[in-house]
Write a protein that holds these residues in place. Structure first.
Motif, mmCIF file in Angstrom:
data_model
loop_
_atom_site.group_PDB
_atom_site.id
_atom_site.type_symbol
_atom_site.label_atom_id
_atom_site.label_comp_id
_atom_site.label_asym_id
_atom_site.label_seq_id
_atom_site.Cartn_x
_atom_site.Cartn_y
_atom_site.Cartn_z
ATOM 1 N N GLY A 78 32.030 35.757 50.201
ATOM 2 C CA GLY A 78 31.174 36.670 49.453
ATOM 3 C C GLY A 78 31.063 38.055 50.056
ATOM 4 N N LEU A 79 31.532 38.220 51.295
ATOM 5 C CA LEU A 79 31.428 39.518 51.978
ATOM 6 C C LEU A 79 32.788 40.157 52.201
ATOM 7 N N ARG A 80 33.782 39.751 51.417
ATOM 8 C CA ARG A 80 35.130 40.278 51.659
ATOM 9 C C ARG A 80 35.231 41.768 51.364
ATOM 10 N N GLY A 81 34.320 42.268 50.536
ATOM 11 C CA GLY A 81 34.336 43.703 50.264
ATOM 12 C C GLY A 81 34.036 44.547 51.488
ATOM 13 N N LEU A 82 33.450 43.935 52.521
ATOM 14 C CA LEU A 82 33.155 44.679 53.743
ATOM 15 C C LEU A 82 34.412 45.112 54.482
ATOM 16 N N ARG A 83 35.568 44.595 54.051
ATOM 17 C CA ARG A 83 36.806 45.012 54.709
ATOM 18 C C ARG A 83 37.052 46.506 54.553
ATOM 19 N N VAL A 84 36.477 47.091 53.504
ATOM 20 C CA VAL A 84 36.640 48.541 53.294
ATOM 21 C C VAL A 84 36.043 49.326 54.457
ATOM 22 N N LEU A 85 35.054 48.753 55.149
ATOM 23 C CA LEU A 85 34.430 49.448 56.275
ATOM 24 C C LEU A 85 35.430 49.740 57.392
ATOM 25 N N ARG A 86 36.542 49.015 57.412
ATOM 26 C CA ARG A 86 37.529 49.268 58.460
ATOM 27 C C ARG A 86 38.102 50.678 58.364
ATOM 28 N N THR A 87 38.121 51.243 57.144
ATOM 29 C CA THR A 87 38.650 52.594 56.995
ATOM 30 C C THR A 87 37.800 53.619 57.718
ATOM 31 N N PHE A 108 41.371 41.972 64.250
ATOM 32 C CA PHE A 108 40.216 42.852 64.381
ATOM 33 C C PHE A 108 39.119 42.201 65.221
ATOM 34 N N ALA A 109 38.927 40.901 65.045
ATOM 35 C CA ALA A 109 37.910 40.200 65.835
ATOM 36 C C ALA A 109 38.278 40.210 67.315
ATOM 37 N N VAL A 110 39.554 39.992 67.628
ATOM 38 C CA VAL A 110 40.007 40.020 69.023
ATOM 39 C C VAL A 110 39.844 41.422 69.592
ATOM 40 N N GLU A 111 40.189 42.424 68.805
ATOM 41 C CA GLU A 111 40.069 43.811 69.273
ATOM 42 C C GLU A 111 38.621 44.167 69.570
ATOM 43 N N LEU A 112 37.692 43.781 68.675
ATOM 44 C CA LEU A 112 36.278 44.067 68.904
ATOM 45 C C LEU A 112 35.761 43.290 70.107
ATOM 46 N N GLY A 113 36.177 42.016 70.233
ATOM 47 C CA GLY A 113 35.737 41.224 71.375
ATOM 48 C C GLY A 113 36.207 41.799 72.695
ATOM 49 N N LEU A 114 37.469 42.212 72.754
ATOM 50 C CA LEU A 114 37.987 42.794 73.999
ATOM 51 C C LEU A 114 37.324 44.133 74.295
ATOM 52 N N VAL A 158 29.315 48.782 62.637
ATOM 53 C CA VAL A 158 30.190 48.940 61.472
ATOM 54 C C VAL A 158 31.423 48.058 61.609
ATOM 55 N N ASP A 159 32.026 48.053 62.809
ATOM 56 C CA ASP A 159 33.196 47.193 63.036
ATOM 57 C C ASP A 159 32.820 45.721 62.966
ATOM 58 N N LEU A 160 31.628 45.376 63.454
ATOM 59 C CA LEU A 160 31.174 43.989 63.392
ATOM 60 C C LEU A 160 30.985 43.556 61.938
ATOM 61 N N ALA A 161 30.438 44.431 61.104
ATOM 62 C CA ALA A 161 30.262 44.107 59.684
ATOM 63 C C ALA A 161 31.608 43.870 59.009
ATOM 64 N N ALA A 162 32.631 44.639 59.418
ATOM 65 C CA ALA A 162 33.965 44.441 58.844
ATOM 66 C C ALA A 162 34.564 43.119 59.291
ATOM 67 N N VAL A 163 34.225 42.675 60.498
ATOM 68 C CA VAL A 163 34.782 41.422 61.013
ATOM 69 C C VAL A 163 34.182 40.215 60.297
ATOM 70 N N ILE A 164 32.907 40.279 59.937
ATOM 71 C CA ILE A 164 32.272 39.130 59.288
ATOM 72 C C ILE A 164 32.710 38.996 57.834
ATOM 73 N N ALA A 165 33.714 39.772 57.423
ATOM 74 C CA ALA A 165 34.267 39.640 56.079
ATOM 75 C C ALA A 165 34.978 38.313 55.889
ATOM 76 N N VAL A 166 35.004 37.476 56.915
ATOM 77 C CA VAL A 166 35.595 36.138 56.772
ATOM 78 C C VAL A 166 34.819 35.318 55.746
ATOM 79 N N VAL A 167 33.543 35.628 55.544
ATOM 80 C CA VAL A 167 32.749 34.962 54.515
ATOM 81 C C VAL A 167 33.239 35.445 53.149
ATOM 82 N N ILE A 189 45.037 39.371 60.002
ATOM 83 C CA ILE A 189 44.508 40.721 60.264
ATOM 84 C C ILE A 189 43.051 40.634 60.689
ATOM 85 N N LEU A 190 42.291 39.766 60.038
ATOM 86 C CA LEU A 190 40.888 39.598 60.393
ATOM 87 C C LEU A 190 40.741 39.093 61.822
ATOM 88 N N LEU A 191 41.597 38.149 62.207
ATOM 89 C CA LEU A 191 41.568 37.646 63.573
ATOM 90 C C LEU A 191 41.921 38.747 64.576
#
Length: 544
Positions: free
Chosen positions: A167-176, A111-117, A156-165, A107-109
């Motif tokens: 310690g930053l997995r909580g940033l996935r909530v930003l996708r909402t 979102f990253a592809v979607e933001l990149g495109l 905001v979408d970029l912050a959600a994508v960097i949730a791959v780290v 799912i993270l990948l």
């Protein structure tokens, strides 16, 4: 008259040299790179649309909301967001399961592809207007896409994508927050979109404020470090600690983990404290100026998204018209039937708290959803007082037409147990017929009625008092009710006597259900047809 089409500056392709009609010109497409081609509106996967290349299809998927491919992409993104939130909830319950980890990475990948495109297919607006040499054009592509990525909504979408780290997995909530940007949830006032627009519109103000904060932090933090880092008792030993202390001091948080120990250090702290108050006031002014209206726009949505049913809508309320609200309060149980005032402008101070206020224009069909018109019991259109009677009646008639058009289009009134009752106030008697033609069920000529009562009571003293008693809430009022089935076809005198004895009411006339003709004080021998509505005086409604 024909329209001459110029040369496309961005792709050097000549537009047709012949003259074409305006309707033909409207059907030409501007491709993402600036090329102009004949065909229908720019829509991918649409019937009759000119086939698009892969690049153009991707551009439509991420930047053309009216295209079918964009709707498909949005639907997929919504599903991915839902799946991401479910995974976030399941993780504390089931632990670090390998399958959940793999699914989260997929799912993270995505979102990253979607933001990149989305960033890659963005076309800077200036490239569709100006013609640049190749090097400058490449620079515009790069800077334009970078600026697009740095917009608040994309960050905001970029912050959600960097949730791959981890310690930053909580940033996935930003996708909402992606859901909040959708126009389907907020139809009239999207607060999230308003915030993004406010940041974009006033970015210079925010840049100035953050620049002031940054300069104060750097000056204060480095100054304290240089003054105290050699002191044996100092707590600030590194530039980073100094910057952290300065930021905490400026924002008045004051953790207390670092503090000055020398007199000069305390003087720097005092200056920084005063600067912090000024900086906070600066941010408060900017936020109040730019963001308040954007956030408060959600008020336009709160009633539409509510569950109110069987309410009363009053269109055209003006400041000072409290007599209307007093009369409604006397006639209605405001706990049972909510009254909604629908008009332009902010809520007047004289409106009691028991009445709801919805800001909008009742004459615009697109705004009638704000007051849940299809769920209302009745709507009252009040004439405006600050304009001439002709203009006030014109606005009233337009509003009635708009209401009827809305009901016809939505067809919600077809499923009602009783149709929406439309009451209109008309100030000029010549417009009564127009209001009825527009769709008003009842028309109140307030000025003519008032003047008629004044004139009548001059000749017949006391008549106006009696009439006022019958129409105002009180001991005896006028009501309409159905004729009981057993009395259908009976003479009016018999009907009046029977109901006088049975219900303690005084029948003074009736309205023919078939023709709508009103008969007041008819002859006692006149038969009352079946389906008639009786007009009677009583302390409360007795016929239902």
């Amino acid at each position: 008259m024909g329209t001459h089409l110029p040369t496309c500056a961005s792709c050097k392709q000549k537009w047709p040299s012949r003259r074409v009609k305006a309707s033909q010109y409207a059907s030409w497409q501007v491709r993402p790179h600036g090329k102009v081609v004949p065909g229908g509106p720019l829509s991918s996967w649409g019937a009759g649309a000119t086939p698009l290349s892969v690049w153009e299809t991707l551009h439509a998927a991420f930047h053309r909301p009216r295209t079918r491919v964009h709707r498909w992409v949005e639907a997929i993104v919504w599903l991915l967001i839902a799946a991401s939130v479910v995974l976030l909830v399941l993780e504390p319950l089931v632990g670090a399961h390998p399958a959940l980890y793999v699914l989260d990475r997929i799912i993270l990948l995505a979102f990253a592809v979607e933001l990149g495109l989305r960033v890659l297919t963005f076309v800077p607006p200036e490239l569709r207007v100006f013609d640049y040499p190749p090097l400058a054009r490449a620079r515009r592509h790069l800077t334009g896409r970078l600026g697009y990525l740095l917009k608040p909504s994309q960050l905001v979408d970029l912050a959600a994508v960097i949730a791959v780290v981890p310690g930053l997995r909580g940033l996935r909530v930003l996708r909402t927050l992606r859901l909040l940007r959708s126009g389907r949830l907020f139809k009239h006032g999207n607060p999230f979109a308003g915030l993004m627009a406010a940041f974009e519109r006033d970015r210079i103000l925010f840049l100035f404020a953050f620049s002031v904060l940054g300069i104060e932090t750097i000056l204060g933090g480095l100054s304290l470090y240089l003054v105290e880092h050699t002191d044996p008792g100092a707590s600030v030993k590194t530039p980073g600690q100094g910057l952290w202390w300065a930021l905490v001091t400026l924002t008045t948080v004051g953790y207390g983990d670092y503090s000055p120990v020398t007199d000069l250090g305390r003087a720097i702290g005092a200056v920084l404290m005063v600067g912090g108050m000024v900086t906070l006031a600066l941010f408060a002014g900017i936020v109040g100026h730019t963001l308040l209206n954007a956030v408060l726009s959600i008020r336009e949505e709160q009633f539409r998204m509510s569950s109110y049913v069987d309410h009363i809508i009053v269109c055209g309320y003006e400041k000072g018209s409290t007599l209307l609200l007093d009369a409604l309060g006397e006639e209605l149980d405001l706990d049972e039937h909510q009254v909604v005032l629908f008009a332009d402008g902010d809520r007047p101070a004289d409106v009691p708290a028991s009445f709801l206020w919805v800001q909008g224009d009742p004459s615009k069909e697109s705004e009638l959803d704000k007051v849940r018109l299809g769920h209302a019991r009745a709507i009252i259109v009040v004439g405006r007082r600050e304009v001439t009677p002709q203009l006030a009646d014109a606005n009233t008639i337009l509003t009635i037409f708009t209401v009827r058009a809305y009901l016809h289009k939505h067809e919600r009134d077809q499923r009602r147990s009783a149709p929406l009752h439309v009451v209109a106030e008309i100030l000029d008697s010549e417009n009564v017929a127009h209001a009825r033609t527009a769709g008003a069920d009842e028309v109140i000529e307030s000025r003519r009625l008032g003047y008629s009562m004044i004139s009548h009571t001059v000749r017949y003293p006391g008549a106006a008092d009696a009439a006022a008693t019958m129409v105002a809430a009180g001991d005896q009022n006028l009501y309409l009710g159905p004729l009981p089935g057993e009395l259908a076809g009976q003479p009016f005198g018999e009907v009046a006597r029977a109901l006088r004895d049975q219900q303690s009411i005084m029948v003074i006339g009736y309205r023919d259900g078939a023709s709508g003709q009103r008969r007041l004080n008819p002859d006692d021998a006149e038969a009352v047809p079946a389906g008639a509505q009786l007009v009677y005086l009583a302390e409360s409604p007795r016929l239902a």
